[in-house]
Write an enzyme that holds these catalytic residues in place. Structure first.
Site, PDB file in Angstrom:
ATOM      1  N   ARG A 106      10.770 -65.701 -47.023  1.00 26.80           N
ATOM      2  CA  ARG A 106      10.879 -65.333 -45.610  1.00 26.80           C
ATOM      3  C   ARG A 106       9.495 -65.002 -45.060  1.00 26.80           C
ATOM      4  O   ARG A 106       8.622 -64.494 -45.773  1.00 26.80           O
ATOM      5  CB  ARG A 106      11.786 -64.108 -45.499  1.00 26.80           C
ATOM      6  CG  ARG A 106      12.254 -63.773 -44.079  1.00 26.80           C
ATOM      7  CD  ARG A 106      13.235 -64.762 -43.560  1.00 26.80           C
ATOM      8  NE  ARG A 106      13.944 -64.255 -42.383  1.00 26.80           N
ATOM      9  CZ  ARG A 106      14.161 -64.970 -41.286  1.00 26.80           C
ATOM     10  NH1 ARG A 106      13.708 -66.199 -41.182  1.00 26.80           N
ATOM     11  NH2 ARG A 106      14.844 -64.457 -40.276  1.00 26.80           N
ATOM     12  N   THR A 379      17.592 -74.614 -37.882  1.00 27.85           N
ATOM     13  CA  THR A 379      17.350 -74.388 -39.302  1.00 27.85           C
ATOM     14  C   THR A 379      17.826 -75.635 -40.047  1.00 27.85           C
ATOM     15  O   THR A 379      18.460 -76.500 -39.474  1.00 27.85           O
ATOM     16  CB  THR A 379      18.114 -73.123 -39.748  1.00 27.85           C
ATOM     17  OG1 THR A 379      17.658 -72.027 -38.957  1.00 27.85           O
ATOM     18  CG2 THR A 379      17.931 -72.796 -41.205  1.00 27.85           C
ATOM     19  N   THR A 397      13.588 -72.681 -42.246  1.00 30.79           N
ATOM     20  CA  THR A 397      13.648 -72.643 -40.787  1.00 30.79           C
ATOM     21  C   THR A 397      12.303 -72.318 -40.163  1.00 30.79           C
ATOM     22  O   THR A 397      11.402 -71.793 -40.824  1.00 30.79           O
ATOM     23  CB  THR A 397      14.673 -71.568 -40.337  1.00 30.79           C
ATOM     24  OG1 THR A 397      14.847 -71.628 -38.925  1.00 30.79           O
ATOM     25  CG2 THR A 397      14.229 -70.177 -40.740  1.00 30.79           C
ATOM     26  N   VAL A 398      12.179 -72.658 -38.874  1.00 35.81           N
ATOM     27  CA  VAL A 398      11.112 -72.120 -38.020  1.00 35.81           C
ATOM     28  C   VAL A 398      11.731 -71.290 -36.897  1.00 35.81           C
ATOM     29  O   VAL A 398      11.060 -70.923 -35.950  1.00 35.81           O
ATOM     30  CB  VAL A 398      10.218 -73.237 -37.430  1.00 35.81           C
ATOM     31  CG1 VAL A 398       9.344 -73.857 -38.508  1.00 35.81           C
ATOM     32  CG2 VAL A 398      11.038 -74.291 -36.690  1.00 35.81           C
ATOM     33  N   ASN A 399      13.034 -71.026 -36.992  1.00 37.16           N
ATOM     34  CA  ASN A 399      13.839 -70.255 -36.050  1.00 37.16           C
ATOM     35  C   ASN A 399      14.274 -71.094 -34.859  1.00 37.16           C
ATOM     36  O   ASN A 399      15.094 -71.994 -35.039  1.00 37.16           O
ATOM     37  CB  ASN A 399      13.131 -68.978 -35.605  1.00 37.16           C
ATOM     38  CG  ASN A 399      14.108 -67.983 -34.987  1.00 37.16           C
ATOM     39  OD1 ASN A 399      15.267 -67.926 -35.362  1.00 37.16           O
ATOM     40  ND2 ASN A 399      13.646 -67.189 -34.042  1.00 37.16           N
ATOM     41  N   SER A 450      17.657 -62.126 -41.939  1.00 38.16           N
ATOM     42  CA  SER A 450      18.016 -63.536 -41.801  1.00 38.16           C
ATOM     43  C   SER A 450      19.517 -63.715 -41.958  1.00 38.16           C
ATOM     44  O   SER A 450      20.187 -62.887 -42.586  1.00 38.16           O
ATOM     45  CB  SER A 450      17.284 -64.363 -42.861  1.00 38.16           C
ATOM     46  OG  SER A 450      17.749 -65.695 -42.875  1.00 38.16           O
ATOM     47  N   SER A 451      20.027 -64.809 -41.423  1.00 37.38           N
ATOM     48  CA  SER A 451      21.417 -65.196 -41.668  1.00 37.38           C
ATOM     49  C   SER A 451      21.517 -66.316 -42.705  1.00 37.38           C
ATOM     50  O   SER A 451      22.627 -66.719 -43.057  1.00 37.38           O
ATOM     51  CB  SER A 451      22.079 -65.660 -40.366  1.00 37.38           C
ATOM     52  OG  SER A 451      22.158 -64.612 -39.434  1.00 37.38           O
TER      53      SER A 451
END
Length: 583
Positions: A106, A379, A397-399, A450-451
């Protein structure tokens, strides 16, 4: 209706119909259980990434080497979703030792990113700073994960496993519709930065579908990573360009912060659900704890035998309670005391279950109990099983769409906008309607909640890898997929299942088109549920056609010794799955 027809129609049918077509059947107990898969299975969000993984398997690599190839290639071909400028969470199973590992790559908060930097003059959250440009970006973790994965778990050198990504970045690939549309959507932000314009525009014109998209600077950055490992990104030439690019754009990174980044190895969350051993993501993911809560609440119920309305009611009430706890308790475990043992216990789930009325919705504001204190569809996820039984589930991811929009000049690296995943202002929802308090407030070196929820399921006769993008909906999509497997569905049918979601606040059931039948919707409303059913005006929806997620899953049936892969039919790029590949 035949099973094949049911699978093809799964996206269009209520979940009850999809489940009803494929009842769970017990394998003959006399049939031997295979100890190794017959080959390899890969499911990813892009066929070029899947092909990269197969290329490395054929060269003698294992699932971990293939994961490096798939992850790095996704970073090239899905810049809208992930990249070297972002991060991810990765779940590994080592078949030789039987050990499960969790790699936390992360992003982390720069020291300069104090909460006051994200407030406007009136003291409100400044979404421009939290979602766009240099202040929105955390220190990337994905390159360090590639180094760690290859060096500690793979059998091939990093340089070899990165070759497919380097080649595709240099030679190019066709721009697909989602890429072109995404750039037009974010163009006002991305055009601010010279390094971004150089990559995404030619002669002042933005990329268009069908263009050959070459990224020579990203290829060079990958080559430095391949040659020098960690130092090829976090120190030296690339690091200097990253720091200079962020600071010239008005942010504040330091060389020391980059050089100090570390991948964290954490202990996965493990629990049982109806004969399945579930291994999943610990904090800073909120997914594993939420899955443990939801599945253990639901375990006593025979969900496939319930009518559609009551099944959805019970699942939604479990979602509601898990997401309420997410808001209060979860954050970076290195900075926050998380009552993980309590939150994942059966006793706790039993107590929550006792608060659910079988025929009435629980208003979310009744669950607050104290002053209460979404990653996006952009994502990506991949799932891998190799011929030795090694497994990888990776979510990166990059969001938001194209992250921060900022590419520091000369790097080709599109930076994330993960700072928006922190609780930048306590009690204020982020871009996806999720809010938090002190547990998820930014601090120097802290990882945002995060999810992302890469997950393994294993029974006496099956092994499954599953995960998806989708922001705060990631956790509920994985939940529904796991319930689909438990109901007897195969990998592709699981990937196609219709989706619904509840996250405590706002207090509403969100659903894809036709995911909830009209009669069930009326029954749920009579129970007190609020519904938002886009695409289904007859059930009270707004008539849109929004779908979400890009679930990727692989399954090994040990009794028949067969492999299957499921890739989300919502994916507009085309299938990125291989069901059986023998290197």
């Amino acid at each position: 209706m035949r099973t094949t027809i049911a699978f093809l129609l799964a996206l269009l049918l209520p979940i009850s119909s999809a489940w009803g077509e494929q009842p769970k059947t017990a394998a003959p107990q006399t049939q031997a259980v295979a100890t190794k898969p017959p080959g390899a299975a890969i499911a990813s969000g892009h066929k070029l990434a899947t092909e990269a993984g197969l290329e490395i398997l054929r060269a003698g690599g294992n699932a971990f080497d293939a994961a490096v190839a798939v992850s790095s290639t996704l970073s090239v071909v899905e810049p809208i979703s992930s990249g070297l400028g972002g991060g991810g969470l990765f779940l590994l199973h080592d078949a030789k030792t039987g050990q499960d590992l969790f790699l936390d790559a992360r992003e982390i908060s720069p020291a300069s990113a104090t909460p006051d930097k994200y407030l406007d003059k009136a003291g409100n959250l400044d979404e421009e700073k939290s979602q766009n440009g240099p202040w929105s970006a955390g220190i990337p973790g994905l390159p360090a994960m590639l180094v760690e994965m290859a060096g500690k778990h793979g059998r091939l050198p990093l340089k070899q496993s990165l070759q497919p990504a380097i080649r595709i970045a240099r030679e190019g690939f066709p721009v697909y519709g989602r890429m072109a549309r995404g750039y037009k959507q974010r163009m006002d932000v991305m055009r601010r930065y010279p390094g971004t314009r150089e990559v995404y525009e030619r002669n002042g014109k933005p990329i268009a579908e069908g263009d050959l998209f070459k990224q020579p600077e990203l290829a060079h950055t990958l080559e430095l990573l391949a040659e020098k490992g960690f130092d090829g990104f976090y120190r030296g030439e690339t690091a200097k360009k990253l720091v200079a690019g962020v600071n010239e754009a008005g942010g504040h990174w330091t060389a020391q912060e980059l050089a100090g980044y570390q991948v964290k190895q954490r202990k996965p969350i493990v629990f049982d659900y109806k004969g399945w051993k579930v291994t999943t993501a610990p904090p800073p993911s909120s997914g594993g704890i939420a899955l443990a809560t939801m599945l253990q609440i639901l375990e006593p119920y025979d969900l496939p035998k319930m009518d559609e309305a009551h099944r959805i009611h019970m699942v939604v009430e479990a979602m509601r309670r898990a997401y309420r706890d997410r808001t209060f308790f979860l954050g970076d475990p290195d900075f926050t005391d998380i009552p993980q043992e309590v939150l994942t216990s059966r006793d706790y789930a039993q107590g929550l279950r006792a608060t659910i009325h079988p025929d009435k919705a629980t208003p979310s504001d009744l669950l607050s109990g104290q002053e209460t204190p979404l990653e996006d569809d952009e994502t990506t996820h991949f799932s891998i099983i190799d011929g030795e039984g090694n497994r990888v589930g990776g979510t990166q991811t990059v969001n938001l769409l194209y992250g921060s929009g900022l590419i520091p000049k000369g790097t080709g690296v599109l930076l994330n906008d993960e700072m928006d995943d922190f609780a930048l202002k306590p009690g204020t929802p982020n871009a996806f309607g999720v809010m938090g308090y002190e547990a998820n407030a930014p601090k120097p070196g802290k990882r945002m909640l995060s999810s992302m929820t890469p997950t393994f399921m294993e029974s006496a006769d099956k092994a499954v890898v599953i995960g998806t993008p989708g922001g705060s909906r990631i956790i509920t999509m994985v939940l529904l997929g796991m319930l689909g497997y438990d109901a007897g569905l195969g990998a592709q049918a699981v990937a196609a299942l219709p989706r619904y979601h509840h996250q405590w606040l706002p207090d509403v059931i969100d659903a894809e088109p036709r995911a909830i039948g009209a009669d069930a919707a009326k029954a749920l409303q009579a129970m007190g549920h609020k519904l938002d059913l886009p695409g289904d005006e007859a059930a009270g929806g707004r008539g849109s056609s929004h779908v979400w997620g890009n679930l990727q899953t692989v399954e090994w049936d040990k009794r028949s010794n067969t492999l299957s892969a499921g890739t989300d039919p919502r994916n507009p790029v085309g299938e990125g799955k291989v069901e059986l590949a023998k290197p």
